[in-house]
Design a protein around this motif. Structure first.
Motif, PDB file in Angstrom:
ATOM      1  N   GLY A 115       0.746  -1.149  -0.075  1.00 28.70           N
ATOM      2  CA  GLY A 115      -0.049   0.131  -0.021  1.00 28.70           C
ATOM      3  C   GLY A 115       0.996   1.128  -0.027  1.00 28.70           C
ATOM      4  O   GLY A 115       2.131   1.154   0.124  1.00 28.70           O
ATOM      5  N   PRO A 116       0.273   2.384  -0.032  1.00 26.72           N
ATOM      6  CA  PRO A 116       1.027   3.690  -0.076  1.00 26.72           C
ATOM      7  C   PRO A 116       1.471   4.174   1.237  1.00 26.72           C
ATOM      8  O   PRO A 116       2.660   4.785   0.908  1.00 26.72           O
ATOM      9  N   ASP A 117       1.414   3.619   2.317  1.00 25.62           N
ATOM     10  CA  ASP A 117       1.894   3.884   3.538  1.00 25.62           C
ATOM     11  C   ASP A 117       1.911   2.872   4.473  1.00 25.62           C
ATOM     12  O   ASP A 117       0.947   2.680   5.424  1.00 25.62           O
ATOM     13  N   PRO A 118       2.787   1.730   4.130  1.00 27.17           N
ATOM     14  CA  PRO A 118       2.535   0.406   5.122  1.00 27.17           C
ATOM     15  C   PRO A 118       2.803   0.769   6.687  1.00 27.17           C
ATOM     16  O   PRO A 118       2.251   0.187   7.397  1.00 27.17           O
ATOM     17  N   MET A 119       3.591   1.780   7.031  1.00 30.39           N
ATOM     18  CA  MET A 119       4.045   1.667   8.394  1.00 30.39           C
ATOM     19  C   MET A 119       2.495   2.357   9.338  1.00 30.39           C
ATOM     20  O   MET A 119       2.598   1.790  10.068  1.00 30.39           O
ATOM     21  N   ARG A 120       2.134   3.195   8.153  1.00 30.79           N
ATOM     22  CA  ARG A 120       0.868   3.970   8.898  1.00 30.79           C
ATOM     23  C   ARG A 120      -0.200   2.619   9.044  1.00 30.79           C
ATOM     24  O   ARG A 120      -0.900   2.372  10.276  1.00 30.79           O
ATOM     25  N   ALA A 121      -0.430   1.929   8.088  1.00 31.79           N
ATOM     26  CA  ALA A 121      -1.295   0.673   8.057  1.00 31.79           C
ATOM     27  C   ALA A 121      -1.011  -0.312   9.161  1.00 31.79           C
ATOM     28  O   ALA A 121      -2.030  -0.563   9.832  1.00 31.79           O
ATOM     29  N   VAL A 122       0.232  -0.596   9.386  1.00 31.86           N
ATOM     30  CA  VAL A 122       0.590  -1.612  10.339  1.00 31.86           C
ATOM     31  C   VAL A 122       0.286  -0.894  11.845  1.00 31.86           C
ATOM     32  O   VAL A 122      -0.335  -1.708  12.656  1.00 31.86           O
ATOM     33  N   LEU A 123       0.375   0.398  12.186  1.00 33.47           N
ATOM     34  CA  LEU A 123       0.230   0.899  13.344  1.00 33.47           C
ATOM     35  C   LEU A 123      -1.403   0.931  13.767  1.00 33.47           C
ATOM     36  O   LEU A 123      -1.670   0.651  14.700  1.00 33.47           O
ATOM     37  N   GLU A 124      -2.172   1.064  12.561  1.00 35.10           N
ATOM     38  CA  GLU A 124      -3.497   1.112  12.651  1.00 35.10           C
ATOM     39  C   GLU A 124      -4.065  -0.316  13.162  1.00 35.10           C
ATOM     40  O   GLU A 124      -4.955  -0.562  13.703  1.00 35.10           O
ATOM     41  N   LYS A 128      -5.838  -1.785  16.411  1.00 33.62           N
ATOM     42  CA  LYS A 128      -7.302  -2.532  16.154  1.00 33.62           C
ATOM     43  C   LYS A 128      -7.094  -3.679  17.524  1.00 33.62           C
ATOM     44  O   LYS A 128      -8.151  -3.995  18.091  1.00 33.62           O
ATOM     45  N   VAL A 129      -5.852  -4.442  17.353  1.00 33.98           N
ATOM     46  CA  VAL A 129      -5.588  -5.689  18.116  1.00 33.98           C
ATOM     47  C   VAL A 129      -5.824  -5.078  19.705  1.00 33.98           C
ATOM     48  O   VAL A 129      -6.214  -5.954  20.399  1.00 33.98           O
ATOM     49  N   SER A 130      -5.317  -3.856  19.877  1.00 36.59           N
ATOM     50  CA  SER A 130      -5.247  -3.636  21.335  1.00 36.59           C
ATOM     51  C   SER A 130      -6.297  -3.186  22.060  1.00 36.59           C
ATOM     52  O   SER A 130      -6.475  -2.701  23.068  1.00 36.59           O
ATOM     53  N   GLY A 131      -7.274  -2.514  20.902  1.00 39.05           N
ATOM     54  CA  GLY A 131      -8.534  -1.983  21.215  1.00 39.05           C
ATOM     55  C   GLY A 131      -8.365  -0.424  21.572  1.00 39.05           C
ATOM     56  O   GLY A 131      -9.208   0.347  22.107  1.00 39.05           O
ATOM     57  N   GLN A 132      -7.160   0.040  21.252  1.00 36.27           N
ATOM     58  CA  GLN A 132      -6.991   1.519  21.605  1.00 36.27           C
ATOM     59  C   GLN A 132      -7.687   2.391  20.410  1.00 36.27           C
ATOM     60  O   GLN A 132      -7.705   2.127  19.464  1.00 36.27           O
ATOM     61  N   VAL A 133      -7.909   3.642  20.939  1.00 36.68           N
ATOM     62  CA  VAL A 133      -8.212   4.701  19.938  1.00 36.68           C
ATOM     63  C   VAL A 133      -7.586   5.723  20.056  1.00 36.68           C
ATOM     64  O   VAL A 133      -7.248   6.461  21.115  1.00 36.68           O
ATOM     65  N   VAL A 134      -6.749   5.991  18.750  1.00 38.22           N
ATOM     66  CA  VAL A 134      -5.741   7.221  18.807  1.00 38.22           C
ATOM     67  C   VAL A 134      -6.096   8.152  17.606  1.00 38.22           C
ATOM     68  O   VAL A 134      -6.331   7.864  16.728  1.00 38.22           O
ATOM     69  N   GLU A 135      -6.082   9.414  18.037  1.00 39.25           N
ATOM     70  CA  GLU A 135      -6.406  10.376  16.978  1.00 39.25           C
ATOM     71  C   GLU A 135      -5.274  10.521  16.020  1.00 39.25           C
ATOM     72  O   GLU A 135      -4.190  10.243  16.385  1.00 39.25           O
ATOM     73  N   SER A 136      -5.701  10.967  14.842  1.00 37.69           N
ATOM     74  CA  SER A 136      -4.670  10.820  13.570  1.00 37.69           C
ATOM     75  C   SER A 136      -3.454  11.888  13.871  1.00 37.69           C
ATOM     76  O   SER A 136      -2.307  11.349  13.757  1.00 37.69           O
ATOM     77  N   ASP A 140       0.200  10.548  14.098  1.00 40.43           N
ATOM     78  CA  ASP A 140       1.443  10.991  13.368  1.00 40.43           C
ATOM     79  C   ASP A 140       2.785  10.932  14.395  1.00 40.43           C
ATOM     80  O   ASP A 140       3.773  10.528  13.777  1.00 40.43           O
ATOM     81  N   VAL A 141       2.625  11.513  15.444  1.00 41.03           N
ATOM     82  CA  VAL A 141       3.780  11.436  16.480  1.00 41.03           C
ATOM     83  C   VAL A 141       4.325  10.156  16.812  1.00 41.03           C
ATOM     84  O   VAL A 141       5.529   9.894  16.650  1.00 41.03           O
ATOM     85  N   ILE A 142       3.465   9.319  17.049  1.00 40.22           N
ATOM     86  CA  ILE A 142       3.760   7.758  17.358  1.00 40.22           C
ATOM     87  C   ILE A 142       4.799   7.089  16.171  1.00 40.22           C
ATOM     88  O   ILE A 142       5.660   6.729  16.468  1.00 40.22           O
ATOM     89  N   GLN A 143       4.132   7.417  14.813  1.00 38.31           N
ATOM     90  CA  GLN A 143       4.819   6.780  13.681  1.00 38.31           C
ATOM     91  C   GLN A 143       6.137   7.617  13.528  1.00 38.31           C
ATOM     92  O   GLN A 143       7.142   6.697  13.214  1.00 38.31           O
ATOM     93  N   SER A 144       6.230   8.780  13.837  1.00 33.56           N
ATOM     94  CA  SER A 144       7.578   9.429  13.578  1.00 33.56           C
ATOM     95  C   SER A 144       8.529   8.982  14.545  1.00 33.56           C
ATOM     96  O   SER A 144       9.614   8.680  14.356  1.00 33.56           O
ATOM     97  N   VAL A 145       8.055   8.854  15.984  1.00 34.08           N
ATOM     98  CA  VAL A 145       8.808   8.559  16.969  1.00 34.08           C
ATOM     99  C   VAL A 145       9.556   7.129  16.651  1.00 34.08           C
ATOM    100  O   VAL A 145      10.736   6.570  16.834  1.00 34.08           O
ATOM    101  N   MET A 146       8.624   6.233  16.444  1.00 36.22           N
ATOM    102  CA  MET A 146       8.817   4.612  16.228  1.00 36.22           C
ATOM    103  C   MET A 146       9.913   4.457  14.927  1.00 36.22           C
ATOM    104  O   MET A 146      10.681   3.993  15.106  1.00 36.22           O
ATOM    105  N   SER A 147       9.654   5.095  13.899  1.00 33.44           N
ATOM    106  CA  SER A 147      10.729   4.996  12.856  1.00 33.44           C
ATOM    107  C   SER A 147      12.030   5.767  13.130  1.00 33.44           C
ATOM    108  O   SER A 147      12.956   5.043  12.871  1.00 33.44           O
TER     109      SER A 147
END
Length: 322
Positions: A115-124, A128-136, A140-147
């Motif tokens: 897909g166009p943004d694999p990292m973002r899709a994996v985080l989403e 889902k698996v953890s049942g958490q809800v995080v705003e977009s 963005d911050v989580i993805q940047s820090v993890m990367s």
């Protein structure tokens, strides 16, 4: 004997050196391969090799005792000396490794990674698996820090391995060139030092110095990914891969036409001197009278002849004379 690239830089890329590296660079290493490699390099030993030195108590001792000092590679002036390069994930993406960790189906995994943004899709998917809800914006911050942290982790793995390798293998650099103006300038105190000449070609095949002497290949840092990928405890493994790394250098150093004594003896072992086949000593053109006297005295103890370099101005070259 020494080919050049399109910019005129000397490159040690002879067919036999490439063949030699192929013998010892496989994922696994057999005794037959080691013996063939030793046979090949022994047949190609130069008539003479040289060690440039500044005049001091250590160099005079090496001269008088006909020895060479093998030091850890991390003491050398090249920060990449004896280092390796490899991708710790061996081609796998961070998104791919995370998707494996959360147990996605093969179909969903393929869909995400293509897909166009694999990292973002994996985080989403992880949310889902953890049942958490995080705003977009938070995502963005989580993805940047993890990367960012992932890149730091990969660099730390490679750096850590190289620190261990560079402190383990003991190395002594020699050269085929006696008439190199840069080498005299860089390693012999601007021609105020001397060069020791060694004859490895007439050593017995089974001499330890014959085993330790190898040519340098100027093809850049060695990529060890093929050797390291999938290695597990108990598997057959080419444990000389660090030797191969020690024999690879950037083409920037090709003018040195280097051979190296390489001893894989571990971090706990101290750097030390080894008996070497000293043949002669050559004085620099700018050596002082006091230093010349000291060098000649050490050469007398070692019972080797002394020559002196002479500049040939009209040719911008030099030669050794008696």
């Amino acid at each position: 004997m020494w080919p050049v690239d399109q910019y005129g830089a000397i490159l040690m890329c002879e067919v036999w050196v490439d063949e030699l590296m192929g013998m010892i660079s496989g994922r696994e290493l057999s005794l037959d391969a080691i013996r063939s490699a030793q046979d090949l390099k022994y047949a190609n030993f130069p008539v003479s090799l040289y060690k440039y030195r500044v005049v001091n108590q250590y160099s005079l001792s090496n001269l008088a005792n006909a020895t060479l000092y093998l030091a850890a590679a991390n003491a050398f002036n090249d920060p990449y000396d004896s280092a390796v390069s490899f991708d710790p994930l061996f081609g796998e993406t961070y998104a791919g490794s995370l998707s494996d960790a959360i147990g996605l189906s093969a179909e969903r995994r393929s869909e995400i990674l293509n897909g166009p943004d694999p990292m973002r899709a994996v985080l989403e998917e992880m949310l889902k698996v953890s049942g958490q809800v995080v705003e977009s914006a938070q995502l963005d911050v989580i993805q940047s820090v993890m990367s960012e942290r992932h890149e730091v982790m990969k660099a730390e793995i490679v750096t850590g391995m190289n620190e261990r390798l560079r402190s383990s293998y003991k190395v002594c650099s020699l050269t085929e060139r006696l008439d190199s103006l840069p080498l005299w300038a860089h390693y012999a105190d601007n021609h105020k030092g001397f060069a020791m000449e060694y004859d490895f070609k007439n050593l017995p095949f089974d001499n330890i110095m014959s085993y330790m002497l190898w040519p340098v290949r100027y093809r850049g840092i060695f990529n060890a990914a093929d050797m390291l990928k999938g290695v597990r405890v108990g598997m057959n493994f080419n444990n000389l891969f660090a030797l191969v790394a020690a024999l690879h250098k950037s083409s920037d150093w090709a003018y040195e036409q280097e051979w190296r004594l390489v001893l894989p003896d571990g971090e706990a072992e101290q750097a030390r001197n080894f008996d070497a086949p000293l043949k002669a000593v050559h004085l620099g053109t700018n050596i002082s009278s006091d230093d010349e006297r000291l060098v000649r005295e050490s050469a007398r103890i070692a019972n080797v002849p002394v020559f002196k370099m002479r500049l040939i101005p009209h040719r911008f070259s030099m030669e050794s004379v008696g």
